[in-house]
Structure formats: structure tokens, C-alpha cells
Enzyme design. Sequence first.
Site, PDB file in Angstrom:
ATOM      1  N   HIS A   1       0.830  -1.205   0.000  1.00 34.40           N
ATOM      2  CA  HIS A   1       0.000   0.000   0.000  1.00 34.40           C
ATOM      3  C   HIS A   1       0.867   1.260   0.000  1.00 34.40           C
ATOM      4  O   HIS A   1       0.584   2.227  -0.713  1.00 34.40           O
ATOM      5  CB  HIS A   1      -0.896   0.032   1.247  1.00 34.40           C
ATOM      6  CG  HIS A   1      -1.906  -1.061   1.313  1.00 34.40           C
ATOM      7  ND1 HIS A   1      -1.797  -2.114   2.186  1.00 34.40           N
ATOM      8  CD2 HIS A   1      -3.052  -1.267   0.629  1.00 34.40           C
ATOM      9  CE1 HIS A   1      -2.836  -2.914   2.049  1.00 34.40           C
ATOM     10  NE2 HIS A   1      -3.614  -2.433   1.106  1.00 34.40           N
TER      11      HIS A   1
ATOM     12  N   GLY B   1      -2.833  -0.733  -7.424  1.00 35.39           N
ATOM     13  CA  GLY B   1      -1.670  -1.578  -7.646  1.00 35.39           C
ATOM     14  C   GLY B   1      -1.890  -2.519  -8.814  1.00 35.39           C
ATOM     15  O   GLY B   1      -3.000  -3.033  -9.024  1.00 35.39           O
ATOM     16  N   GLN B   2      -0.847  -2.770  -9.579  1.00 35.48           N
ATOM     17  CA  GLN B   2      -0.953  -3.617 -10.757  1.00 35.48           C
ATOM     18  C   GLN B   2      -1.378  -5.044 -10.413  1.00 35.48           C
ATOM     19  O   GLN B   2      -1.887  -5.764 -11.269  1.00 35.48           O
ATOM     20  CB  GLN B   2       0.384  -3.657 -11.504  1.00 35.48           C
ATOM     21  CG  GLN B   2       0.320  -4.433 -12.827  1.00 35.48           C
ATOM     22  CD  GLN B   2       1.630  -4.427 -13.576  1.00 35.48           C
ATOM     23  OE1 GLN B   2       2.261  -3.377 -13.724  1.00 35.48           O
ATOM     24  NE2 GLN B   2       2.064  -5.595 -14.035  1.00 35.48           N
TER      25      GLN B   2
ATOM     26  N   ASP C   1      -3.872  -5.799  -8.927  1.00 37.66           N
ATOM     27  CA  ASP C   1      -5.308  -5.792  -9.170  1.00 37.66           C
ATOM     28  C   ASP C   1      -5.612  -5.322 -10.592  1.00 37.66           C
ATOM     29  O   ASP C   1      -6.470  -4.456 -10.808  1.00 37.66           O
ATOM     30  CB  ASP C   1      -6.009  -4.894  -8.155  1.00 37.66           C
ATOM     31  CG  ASP C   1      -5.944  -5.444  -6.743  1.00 37.66           C
ATOM     32  OD1 ASP C   1      -6.202  -6.654  -6.573  1.00 37.66           O
ATOM     33  OD2 ASP C   1      -5.622  -4.683  -5.818  1.00 37.66           O
TER      34      ASP C   1
END
Length: 294
Positions: free
Chosen positions: A50, A161-162, A164
Site C-alpha cells: 500500500h 496496484g498492478q 489488481d
Amino acid sequence: MQNLLKKIFKVNRMKTETTILGLDAALKSARLARKSIGLISAKGRLHQGHLSIIREARKLCDVVVVSIFVNPARFNAVQDYANYCSILSNDHYLLADMGCDLLFVPTVQQLYGDDLCRTKITVPGITDILCGQFHYGYFDDDITTLTKLFNIVQPGLAFLGQIDWQKIEIMRAIRRDLNLPVAIVAVPIFRDENGVVLSRCNTEFNDQQRRLAPLVYQSLLKAQQNLYAGQRLSCVLEEIYQTLQQSGFEIEYVQAYTPYLEPVIKFDQNIMLFVAVKLGIFRLKDNINVKYPS
């Protein structure tokens, strides 16, 4: 003592709002000054994955807003939900330390009122594949909440974030279809030293799971090299499947799509490989991009 005082000072500088009216008031001056606002949506229990997204937002935006909302509909028991929420206090210190300007922590009542499940957003064709294929309604709550947050916060940039990637493409489709004035920024996957996608379960693996988890990314890297070497996509996907299954993983899917989540028609285009597996009680997913020379 001095470090503690610094932490308290940073937390006090970071605004925390729990209502939409309070959020609007806190962002009013930034909006009037036409400052760039970035949004990161999280469910709490923050980790370095995160924080890497927040660092990217900090570089690109004048004002960084982090929302933390845990939808109780995603939990099987009231106690599970309570246990999850009870450890969110540490997130305040992490966010303040990262330079977050505003933390938005709405209640279910504030965000949804009395009609938690009345309106759902879905994008047929994208929400039905990969995670959506194996878990009915997998994205319904997340993308509905995120769309509401886009309207509430009114960011110019939203950061995901990639890991997801499917959610990224879903939200890009929603942005286009509903003419939402927000750009979606995909932040590279943050991995530990063994290549494992950083998540909360990393700290909960037993010794055997900790040894096996790196095989997911390793199999993707090998597949990427095999595709560059000219191997057929179907063979590469089968090798990933067999490698992970024989190592003790329960396979959910091993699939390939274009970055736009369209079927792969030809094999000299950019594609992405997607994997989701279960390792004991943990569900792991990963992806990798295979970029062919233009």
C-alpha cells in the site's frame, strides 16, 4: 520519546474525516486552488505494498487522500469484521509518516445509508472473467464503493496496484462509460526479496508455505522467457499449471489476456499472464506482462 512526539505531530497534521460533509470542507481550498488530488482506496491493515502506491501518489499529486472502508458484506461473521477493524489504528501512523494529507474513514451508514445492497455496478465481459469467473459477484462491492468514492472525493488521479489489474481495467471502463473525470494510475507490483507479492498473508505463512510461495512468480518469469523464446502460449500456460499443481498449490486459474482483458487472438502482441492459486487457507494471485517488440 522524541520519535513518539514526531509521530504524534505528523498524525495531528494529517486530517481525518468520517463524513462526506467533513471531506468536502477539508478539500474545499484545494479544489478552489485547482490543486491536483490523488485518491488511494484501501481496506486497512496497511503494508509496504500500500505504501508504495501512496509514494507514487505523493510524487504526482498536490493533495493525497487515502480512504479506508471495510465493507461488512465481505465478511462471514460479525466478529471477523470487528477483529479486522480493531487493528486499523496503526494505519494512521503509517499514513501520516508517508505524507498522506487526508484520511477518509466513512462508516457504512455514511457511505451507503440504509440501502447497502440496492445499487450494484458491473461491467459485463470484464467482471465475468478471471476472479469474477470463479467467484460470483467478486467485484460488485469493490467497484461500487470505488465509483462512489470517485464522486465523493473528485480526484484527478486514482491509484491502484498492478496486482489488481482486472480491477484497474474495470475502473477504466467505468470511467469511460460514465464520463468520470479521473485517470486511473497503475502502480507496479511491490514484491518481497523472493518475488512474492507483498500482502498481509506474507507474515502468516508457515515455513512450508513460505518456501512454496515464490514459485508463483518464478513460474511466471519462466513462462515470460519461454514465450520470448518462441514457445506456444498454450504450452506455456500448461507448464505453469502443472508446475504449481505438482508443488502443492490448488489452481484457480492460469490464463492469458491482452492488457485490455480481451482474448488473445495473435501471439505477437503484448499479453498478460494471470495466476490465482490457493496455498492452504491463503489465496495468492499474480500477473506479468509479456511485451513483444513492436
